[in-house]
Enzyme design. Structure first.
Site, PDB file in Angstrom:
ATOM      1  N   LYS A  50     -22.313  42.775 -31.392  1.00  0.00           N
ATOM      2  CA  LYS A  50     -22.823  44.055 -30.891  1.00  0.00           C
ATOM      3  C   LYS A  50     -22.391  45.188 -31.818  1.00  0.00           C
ATOM      4  CE  LYS A  50     -23.123  42.308 -26.196  1.00  0.00           C
ATOM      5  NZ  LYS A  50     -22.603  42.193 -24.833  1.00  0.00           N
ATOM      6  N   GLN A  94     -17.552  44.098 -21.424  1.00  0.00           N
ATOM      7  CA  GLN A  94     -18.024  42.726 -21.600  1.00  0.00           C
ATOM      8  C   GLN A  94     -17.573  41.859 -20.423  1.00  0.00           C
ATOM      9  OE1 GLN A  94     -20.123  41.710 -23.959  1.00  0.00           O
ATOM     10  NE2 GLN A  94     -20.094  39.547 -23.460  1.00  0.00           N
ATOM     11  N   ASP A 117     -25.393  48.919 -19.902  1.00  0.00           N
ATOM     12  CA  ASP A 117     -25.670  47.601 -19.323  1.00  0.00           C
ATOM     13  C   ASP A 117     -26.596  47.714 -18.105  1.00  0.00           C
ATOM     14  OD1 ASP A 117     -24.659  45.246 -20.480  1.00  0.00           O
ATOM     15  OD2 ASP A 117     -22.609  45.764 -19.917  1.00  0.00           O
TER      16      ASP A 117
HETATM   17  N1  GUN Z   1     -21.730  38.863 -20.598  1.00  0.00           N
HETATM   18  C1  GUN Z   1     -22.825  38.091 -20.705  1.00  0.00           C
HETATM   19  N2  GUN Z   1     -23.942  38.856 -20.768  1.00  0.00           N
HETATM   20  C2  GUN Z   1     -23.535  40.129 -20.689  1.00  0.00           C
HETATM   21  C3  GUN Z   1     -24.227  41.374 -20.701  1.00  0.00           C
HETATM   22  O1  GUN Z   1     -25.452  41.470 -20.785  1.00  0.00           O
HETATM   23  N3  GUN Z   1     -23.438  42.478 -20.607  1.00  0.00           N
HETATM   24  C4  GUN Z   1     -22.092  42.404 -20.500  1.00  0.00           C
HETATM   25  N4  GUN Z   1     -21.426  43.546 -20.396  1.00  0.00           N
HETATM   26  N5  GUN Z   1     -21.423  41.274 -20.477  1.00  0.00           N
HETATM   27  C5  GUN Z   1     -22.148  40.141 -20.580  1.00  0.00           C
END
Ligand code: GUN
Length: 285
Positions: A50, A94, A117
Site C-alpha cells: 500500500k 490493517q 476503508d
Molecule cells: N485486511 C484484509 N483486507 C483489508 C482491507 O480491505 N482493509 C483493511 N484495513 N484491512 C484488511
C-alpha cells in the site's frame, strides 16, 4: 468455449495511473497513514504494498507499526493524533488486529472523513442509504471491473456468497444500487448451489478454497473471486479454477480482485483529500 479471464493487474495499473494524474492535477499533498499491529507476515506485505503504491501515485504516507502486545489505548491515541493532523487525508487500520483488541472500537475511532476503508458507520450508513462517500476498496474494485467489462447489472441476478462488513455486505449494496436483484448467501444458507446457479453475476467472498465448483455456475455467468487462501499449492481463491470452462467472464487468483483493492484505496485517499481540503459537499450531508 472457456470464458475470458479479467486482468485485474492491468486494470489496477490503469486506475493507479489515473489516480497519479489526478493527484498531480490536485496540486496539494495527499497523505495516507496506516496502522499495523502485530507480526502477521501477510499483513506486513499488504501494508508495504500500500505504501509502495501510494508513493508511485505521488501520495505521501505514514507507516505506523506496533508489536502485538501494544495496548489498545496506545493505538487509539495514535488514531486520535492522526485524526487531528491536518496533513493526513486517509487513515487505514490493517486487519486483523490482535485478539486483545476490539476491531470495531479501533476502526470506528478513525474520523469518518479520513476513513479510506469505508468501515465507519457513517460511511457504511451512507452506502446503505444510497448516498455513498467512502466505500470499502475491495467491493469498489469489483464494481470497477464489472464496469470496465460492460457487465449489465440492471435487472440481473447477482448472488454474493459471504456477508462480511468488508466485502459481502458493501458488495451487495453496490450491486443493488446498480439495480441488480441481489441475494446474499452465507454459512447458514441452505441449497447454496441452487442460489449460485441462478446468478448472472456471482461473487464469492468467504475464504474457502474451491467452494464454487463448475456445477454451481450458470453458463456464461460473470464470476468474481474475492477469496485469498494460502494453501500448500499456493494462493488460491474461493472459486475452483475449472469454473472458467463454464463462466463467461471470471477473475483469477492471484491477479484479479487483489490488485484492484490497492488501486481503489488510492482512489479513496484522493477522494478523502479532495473533500476535506476543498471542503466539498458529501452526498446527503
Ligand atoms: N485486511 C484484509 N483486507 C483489508 C482491507 O480491505 N482493509 C483493511 N484495513 N484491512 C484488511
Amino acid at each position: 468455449m472457456p470464458g475470458e479471464l479479467i486482468d485485474g493487474k492491468a486494470l489496477a495499473a490503469k486506475v493507479r495511473q489515473q489516480v497519479a494524474e489526478e493527484v498531480t492535477e490536485f496540486g496539494e499533498p495527499v497523505c495516507l497513514a496506516t496502522i499495523l499491529v502485530g507480526d502477521d507476515p501477510a499483513s506486513h506485505i499488504y501494508v508495504s504494498r500500500k505504501h509502495d503504491a501510494s508513493h508511485e501515485a505521488g501520495i505521501d504516507s505514514r507507516d505506523h507499526r506496533f508489536p502485538s502486545e501494544t495496548p489498545e489505548q496506545e493505538v487509539l491515541e495514535v488514531v486520535a493524533e492522526l485524526n487531528a493532523d491536518a496533513a493526513v487525508d486517509g487513515i487505514l487500520v490493517q486487519l486483523p488486529l490482535p485478539e486483545h483488541m476490539d476491531e470495531a472500537t479501533v476502526t470506528r475511532a478513525v474520523e469518518w472523513a479520513k476513513d479510506v476503508d469505508g468501515f465507519h458507520p457513517e460511511n457504511a450508513g451512507r452506502l446503505f442509504l444510497g448516498e455513498p462517500h467512502l466505500v470499502p476498496a475491495t467491493p469498489l474494485g469489483v464494481m470497477r471491473m464489472l464496469e470496465e467489462h460492460d457487465v449489465q447489472l440492471e435487472g440481473c441476478e447477482a448472488v454474493v456468497i459471504g456477508r462480511s462488513e468488508i466485502v459481502g455486505k458493501p458488495m451487495a449494496m453496490l450491486l443493488l444500487a446498480e439495480h441488480a436483484t441481489v441475494t446474499i448467501c452465507h454459512s447458514r444458507t441452505r441449497e447454496l448451489a441452487e442460489h449460485a446457479r441462478r446468478a448472472d453475476v456471482l461473487v464469492a467472498a468467504v475464504g474457502r478454497p474451491g467452494l464454487v465448483t463448475p456445477d454451481m455456475v450458470k453458463p456464461g455467468a460473470t464470476v468474481i473471486d474475492v477469496g485469498v487462501n494460502r494453501t500448500e499449492s499456493g494462493l488460491v481463491g474461493d472459486v475452483d479454477r475449472a469454473v472458467i470452462e463454464v463462466a463467461g467472464l471470471m477473475t483469477p487468483v492471484p491477479g484479479g480482485v487483489g490488485p484492484m483493492t490497492i488501486a481503489m484505496l488510492l482512489s479513496n485517499t484522493l477522494k478523502a483529500a479532495r473533500h476535506r481540503r476543498l471542503g466539498l459537499a458529501v452526498p446527503g450531508a
